[in-house]
Enzyme design. Structure first.
Site: not given
Ligand SMILES: *[C@@H]1O[C@H](CO)[C@@H](O)[C@H](O)[C@H]1NC(C)=O
Ligand SMILES: *[C@@H]1O[C@H](CO)[C@@H](O)[C@H](O)[C@H]1NC(C)=O
Ligand SMILES: *[C@@H]1O[C@H](CO)[C@@H](O)[C@H](O)[C@H]1NC(C)=O
Length: 233
Positions: A120, A219
């Site tokens: 990620e 985010e």
């Protein structure tokens, strides 16, 4: 897998103050197709969009034409959403717009995944708080890279039994975090990928069948609230 809970869908057309590149003139609202299957998302304006949320708080996500999107969020433990490409690659990414965290922390990043190994990755241009300062997240400093007019600090961080594109897994995060936050500009991903590789941080495969997307992500974490309106191309 992460819990994919519903995103609040908007019924009214609002454009508001919205910065867009010159080649992105039509900013009419597009409908958002809610998807309940992993990884949550689809195609809009020729770009791939996706979202994930840990389920708490409210998140209003709306696609705009071409590479545009808007998000208003409140009281969110953790979510990520945005627009870009599927699969990822070492492309040069430009973006513009606004990013306004008002509570908790929030990150503005080129964000994506590879498999084999499962990685990620984040190239983070802006934040309320530098995420590497969270001692509980286990960041390890590896070096730095100068790219696109700024310096980015490079880290790895371990994730154990965490949500991923292939379900709950153990994997490593790769991070480039800009020392001077900015909103808008160019992110030359190859500069980061090459620097990571030179530090032994090898990415895997950008595999479409595993949803190895690459998005300009908003985010929110740490009971986050805020808004963003961004266009990527
Ligand atoms: C977010 O709030 C702004 C300002 O009220 C509005 O223009 C925009 O449409 C909202 N976006 C979403 C996705 O709710
Ligand atoms: C991205 O931005 C850079 C720097 O301003 C520019 O040279 C390049 O042409 C832009 N690419 C696109 C596709 O707009
Ligand atoms: C992650 O690693 C821990 C510790 O080794 C292990 O107990 C756990 O089963 C692993 N999780 C997955 C999903 O493989």
């Amino acid at each position: 897998m992460p819990i994919l809970s519903s995103i609040l869908l908007l019924g009214s057309a609002v454009v508001g103050s919205y910065a867009a590149p010159a080649d992105d003139s039509a900013l009419a609202k597009n409908s958002v197709v809610e998807r309940s299957v992993p990884p949550g998302g689809g195609y809009n304006g020729g770009y791939y969009y996706t979202y994930w949320t840990a389920g708490q708080g409210t998140i209003d996500y709306e696609n705009y034409d071409v590479g545009g999107y808007s998000i208003n969020w409140s009281g969110v433990a953790d979510f990520t959403a945005g627009k870009g490409w599927m699969p990822g690659s070492d492309r040069t990414i430009n973006y513009s717009g606004t990013f306004t965290p008002t509570a908790g922390n929030a990150l503005l990043s080129v964000y994506g995944w590879t498999i084999n190994p499962l990685i990620e990755y984040y190239i983070t241009d802006s934040y309320a708080t530098d995420p590497s300062t969270d001692a509980s997240a286990g960041f390890t400093y590896k070096g730095s890279v100068d790219s696109d007019g700024g310096t980015y600090k490079i880290y790895t961080a371990p994730r154990e039994n965490a949500g991923s594109i292939i379900g709950t897994a153990n994997f490593t995060q790769y991070w480039s975090i800009r020392t001077t936050p900015r909103v808008g500009g160019t992110i030359t991903t190859s500069n980061h990928f090459n620097s990571w590789a030179s530090l032994g941080m090898n990415l895997g495969t950008f595999d479409a069948s595993s949803y190895c997307y690459q998005i300009l992500s908003t985010e929110g974490l740490w009971q986050s609230s805020g808004s963003s309106a961004l266009t990527v191309w």
